[in-house]
Design a protein around this motif. Sequence first.
Motif, PDB file in Angstrom:
ATOM      1  N   LYS A 329       0.706  -1.179  -0.018  1.00 19.53           N
ATOM      2  CA  LYS A 329       0.013   0.104  -0.017  1.00 19.53           C
ATOM      3  C   LYS A 329       0.778   1.409   0.033  1.00 19.53           C
ATOM      4  CE  LYS A 329      -3.937   1.906   2.323  1.00 19.53           C
ATOM      5  NZ  LYS A 329      -5.058   1.731   3.306  1.00 19.53           N
ATOM      6  N   TYR A 330       1.924   1.195   0.871  1.00 22.62           N
ATOM      7  CA  TYR A 330       2.887   2.381   0.868  1.00 22.62           C
ATOM      8  C   TYR A 330       4.263   1.868   0.458  1.00 22.62           C
ATOM      9  CZ  TYR A 330      -1.085   4.627   3.258  1.00 22.62           C
ATOM     10  OH  TYR A 330      -2.265   5.331   3.357  1.00 22.62           O
ATOM     11  N   VAL A 331       4.343   1.519  -0.655  1.00 14.77           N
ATOM     12  CA  VAL A 331       5.682   0.947  -1.159  1.00 14.77           C
ATOM     13  C   VAL A 331       6.665   2.013  -0.754  1.00 14.77           C
ATOM     14  CG1 VAL A 331       7.151   0.093  -3.002  1.00 14.77           C
ATOM     15  CG2 VAL A 331       4.862  -0.689  -2.759  1.00 14.77           C
ATOM     16  N   ALA A 332       6.599   3.388  -1.198  1.00 17.51           N
ATOM     17  CA  ALA A 332       7.642   4.484  -1.159  1.00 17.51           C
ATOM     18  C   ALA A 332       7.910   4.232   0.414  1.00 17.51           C
ATOM     19  CB  ALA A 332       6.867   5.667  -1.500  1.00 17.51           C
ATOM     20  N   LEU A 333       7.147   4.525   1.221  1.00 16.04           N
ATOM     21  CA  LEU A 333       7.614   4.478   2.929  1.00 16.04           C
ATOM     22  C   LEU A 333       8.475   3.592   3.144  1.00 16.04           C
ATOM     23  CD1 LEU A 333       7.396   6.085   5.326  1.00 16.04           C
ATOM     24  CD2 LEU A 333       5.190   4.450   5.806  1.00 16.04           C
ATOM     25  N   VAL A 334       8.126   2.062   2.802  1.00 15.60           N
ATOM     26  CA  VAL A 334       9.070   1.207   2.940  1.00 15.60           C
ATOM     27  C   VAL A 334      10.277   1.289   2.217  1.00 15.60           C
ATOM     28  CG1 VAL A 334       9.394  -1.405   2.758  1.00 15.60           C
ATOM     29  CG2 VAL A 334       7.314  -0.566   3.194  1.00 15.60           C
ATOM     30  N   ILE A 335      10.491   1.709   0.946  1.00 13.26           N
ATOM     31  CA  ILE A 335      11.729   1.993   0.503  1.00 13.26           C
ATOM     32  C   ILE A 335      12.377   3.047   0.992  1.00 13.26           C
ATOM     33  CG2 ILE A 335      12.850   3.038  -1.788  1.00 13.26           C
ATOM     34  CD1 ILE A 335      10.436   1.283  -3.127  1.00 13.26           C
ATOM     35  N   ALA A 336      11.707   4.156   1.335  1.00 13.23           N
ATOM     36  CA  ALA A 336      12.356   5.185   2.101  1.00 13.23           C
ATOM     37  C   ALA A 336      13.179   4.799   3.471  1.00 13.23           C
ATOM     38  CB  ALA A 336      11.329   6.208   2.524  1.00 13.23           C
ATOM     39  N   TYR A 337      12.433   3.975   4.288  1.00 16.39           N
ATOM     40  CA  TYR A 337      13.137   3.560   5.441  1.00 16.39           C
ATOM     41  C   TYR A 337      14.206   2.632   5.054  1.00 16.39           C
ATOM     42  CZ  TYR A 337      14.241   0.782   9.481  1.00 16.39           C
ATOM     43  OH  TYR A 337      15.242   0.378  10.389  1.00 16.39           O
ATOM     44  N   ILE A 338      14.038   1.760   4.147  1.00 18.10           N
ATOM     45  CA  ILE A 338      15.295   0.933   3.542  1.00 18.10           C
ATOM     46  C   ILE A 338      16.511   1.787   3.162  1.00 18.10           C
ATOM     47  CG2 ILE A 338      15.940  -0.917   1.915  1.00 18.10           C
ATOM     48  CD1 ILE A 338      13.345  -1.912   2.131  1.00 18.10           C
ATOM     49  N   ALA A 339      16.069   2.759   2.543  1.00 16.68           N
ATOM     50  CA  ALA A 339      17.413   3.601   2.140  1.00 16.68           C
ATOM     51  C   ALA A 339      17.641   4.349   3.363  1.00 16.68           C
ATOM     52  CB  ALA A 339      16.871   4.792   1.376  1.00 16.68           C
ATOM     53  N   TRP A 340      17.003   4.662   4.588  1.00 12.69           N
ATOM     54  CA  TRP A 340      17.426   5.278   5.646  1.00 12.69           C
ATOM     55  C   TRP A 340      18.560   4.457   6.362  1.00 12.69           C
ATOM     56  CZ3 TRP A 340      18.485   9.558   8.484  1.00 12.69           C
ATOM     57  CH2 TRP A 340      18.769   9.259   9.844  1.00 12.69           C
ATOM     58  N   ALA A 341      17.815   3.223   6.416  1.00 15.21           N
ATOM     59  CA  ALA A 341      18.611   1.918   7.092  1.00 15.21           C
ATOM     60  C   ALA A 341      19.855   1.727   6.570  1.00 15.21           C
ATOM     61  CB  ALA A 341      17.543   0.825   7.362  1.00 15.21           C
ATOM     62  N   SER A 342      20.071   1.754   5.238  1.00 14.50           N
ATOM     63  CA  SER A 342      21.170   1.501   4.576  1.00 14.50           C
ATOM     64  C   SER A 342      22.216   2.517   4.756  1.00 14.50           C
ATOM     65  CB  SER A 342      20.953   1.323   3.062  1.00 14.50           C
ATOM     66  OG  SER A 342      19.964   0.399   2.742  1.00 14.50           O
ATOM     67  N   LEU A 343      21.705   4.010   4.801  1.00 11.42           N
ATOM     68  CA  LEU A 343      22.624   5.145   4.994  1.00 11.42           C
ATOM     69  C   LEU A 343      23.226   5.054   6.222  1.00 11.42           C
ATOM     70  CD1 LEU A 343      23.723   7.831   3.875  1.00 11.42           C
ATOM     71  CD2 LEU A 343      21.547   8.954   5.129  1.00 11.42           C
ATOM     72  N   VAL A 344      22.179   4.551   7.493  1.00 12.77           N
ATOM     73  CA  VAL A 344      22.904   4.344   8.706  1.00 12.77           C
ATOM     74  C   VAL A 344      24.041   3.548   8.758  1.00 12.77           C
ATOM     75  CG1 VAL A 344      22.418   3.789  11.014  1.00 12.77           C
ATOM     76  CG2 VAL A 344      21.051   5.066   9.900  1.00 12.77           C
ATOM     77  N   ALA A 345      23.783   2.370   7.925  1.00 12.99           N
ATOM     78  CA  ALA A 345      24.801   1.338   7.799  1.00 12.99           C
ATOM     79  C   ALA A 345      26.208   1.553   7.305  1.00 12.99           C
ATOM     80  CB  ALA A 345      24.371   0.016   7.203  1.00 12.99           C
ATOM     81  N   ILE A 346      25.860   2.331   6.100  1.00 12.79           N
ATOM     82  CA  ILE A 346      27.055   2.650   5.441  1.00 12.79           C
ATOM     83  C   ILE A 346      27.865   3.668   6.261  1.00 12.79           C
ATOM     84  CG2 ILE A 346      27.679   4.439   3.432  1.00 12.79           C
ATOM     85  CD1 ILE A 346      25.328   3.151   1.926  1.00 12.79           C
ATOM     86  N   ILE A 347      27.131   4.851   7.028  1.00 16.13           N
ATOM     87  CA  ILE A 347      28.010   5.710   7.898  1.00 16.13           C
ATOM     88  C   ILE A 347      28.472   5.093   8.786  1.00 16.13           C
ATOM     89  CG2 ILE A 347      27.270   7.449   9.585  1.00 16.13           C
ATOM     90  CD1 ILE A 347      25.112   8.720   7.881  1.00 16.13           C
ATOM     91  N   LEU A 348      28.046   4.105   9.518  1.00 11.50           N
ATOM     92  CA  LEU A 348      28.743   3.234  10.467  1.00 11.50           C
ATOM     93  C   LEU A 348      29.984   2.515  10.245  1.00 11.50           C
ATOM     94  CD1 LEU A 348      25.381   1.570  12.438  1.00 11.50           C
ATOM     95  CD2 LEU A 348      27.017   3.631  13.211  1.00 11.50           C
ATOM     96  N   ILE A 349      29.957   2.038   8.851  1.00 12.48           N
ATOM     97  CA  ILE A 349      30.918   1.274   8.224  1.00 12.48           C
ATOM     98  C   ILE A 349      32.046   2.320   7.969  1.00 12.48           C
ATOM     99  CG2 ILE A 349      31.940  -0.112   6.374  1.00 12.48           C
ATOM    100  CD1 ILE A 349      28.984  -1.233   6.150  1.00 12.48           C
ATOM    101  N   ILE A 350      31.824   3.244   7.112  1.00 16.66           N
ATOM    102  CA  ILE A 350      32.628   4.427   6.758  1.00 16.66           C
ATOM    103  C   ILE A 350      33.379   4.865   7.982  1.00 16.66           C
ATOM    104  CG2 ILE A 350      33.049   6.614   5.587  1.00 16.66           C
ATOM    105  CD1 ILE A 350      31.144   5.748   3.685  1.00 16.66           C
ATOM    106  N   THR A 351      32.606   5.167   9.023  1.00 15.55           N
ATOM    107  CA  THR A 351      33.314   5.954  10.220  1.00 15.55           C
ATOM    108  C   THR A 351      34.186   5.003  10.984  1.00 15.55           C
ATOM    109  OG1 THR A 351      31.241   7.416  10.251  1.00 15.55           O
ATOM    110  CG2 THR A 351      32.706   7.316  12.182  1.00 15.55           C
TER     111      THR A 351
END
Length: 365
Positions: A329-351
């Motif tokens: 029903k709200y695919v965009a919201l799910v995708i937005a969160y996955i993008a956010w979680a991926s960004l958090v993971a990338i920041i953690l790894i790079i830092t």
Amino acid sequence: MNTRIILAFIFLFESILAQGNGTWDVTGYLSVEAIPSVMTVYWKVEGTMITFGIVSQSTGYVAFGISPDSTNPMMVGSDAFIGSVINGVASGRDYYLSAQASCSAGEGVCDDSAYGHKDDVTVLYGDLINGVTRIKYTRPLIGSDAAPIDITIGDGSVGFIAAYGSSTTIQYHANRNFGSVNFVTGAATVAADTTDLKAAHGYLMFFAWGLLLPLGSGIARWAKKFGWWFNIHRLLQSVGVLATVAAFVIAVEFSTSHFDTPHKIIGLTVLCLALIQPPMGILADKWFSLNRDGTPIFPDYTHWLFGWSAVILGLINVAIGLFVFYGNKYVALVIAYIAWASLVAIILIITTIVMLAKYGTKGEH
């Protein structure tokens, strides 16, 4: 006659049979709002038959079933109708729900006819207009098969279950409700709407595992050379754990079954990991000594391992929860969160890589 013309007539005839030749007229029917603000079920008893009409603010499959227990209606053991409207053609079948699983070897969500039982459902009408599904069908009050395959509809109160999906493929759904109804008198009780509780659960879990706990874990990993790190870490993690406990209590309140899906099992695992973290963190702080030879496995490494395991599982489980609650029903919201979680993971790894390159392991417990 041309073969193509014959095939076209056959296709048209089958479509008419599947669609039914009735209308949507439900004048004089009794009704119950089976899923508040989403699904209303109408019915009318005529002789030995009962006709149902389902209206759902959804575009996927709809389901309405009779549960053998009027005081505690459950999916398992129910005699249900599941139907949908595809390309303007309504279809539906009679199902026996023996388990919360896809049909396999006669167990799970199986239509009656698949394993030698009689399908008592006849679809009379259906349409899908402006995101609203309407299906009308009939079935006998006394089914063709013995219990538990078919449940008799009498003049007393019976339990019911109702659900809808975001697609026409039958799958796990969080969009469901239950209650009890007397199909003769129309008297009904419906479980309270849990939409707000589910939303509160989701907000708290995102606040905890999408923001506070990853940030607090990152501070503990990279900021030990600053004197303020421990107090900030402790504050963030404490609030995050409290939010997790609150979200868990809310989930127990609105759930009709517990720990029977990956989302629920992961959630319980994350809660357990979160609850044992504060005691281990306190021990790691109290037992820390500049004179020690190395970092002990317990509590330091254990605290680190359990903490990051919880953060990773928490980030993943929030995404699973969004998909379970919203589906397609709200695919965009799910995708937005996955993008956010991926960004958090990338920041953690790079830092982590940058801090290790710059400081090595200095300043760590």
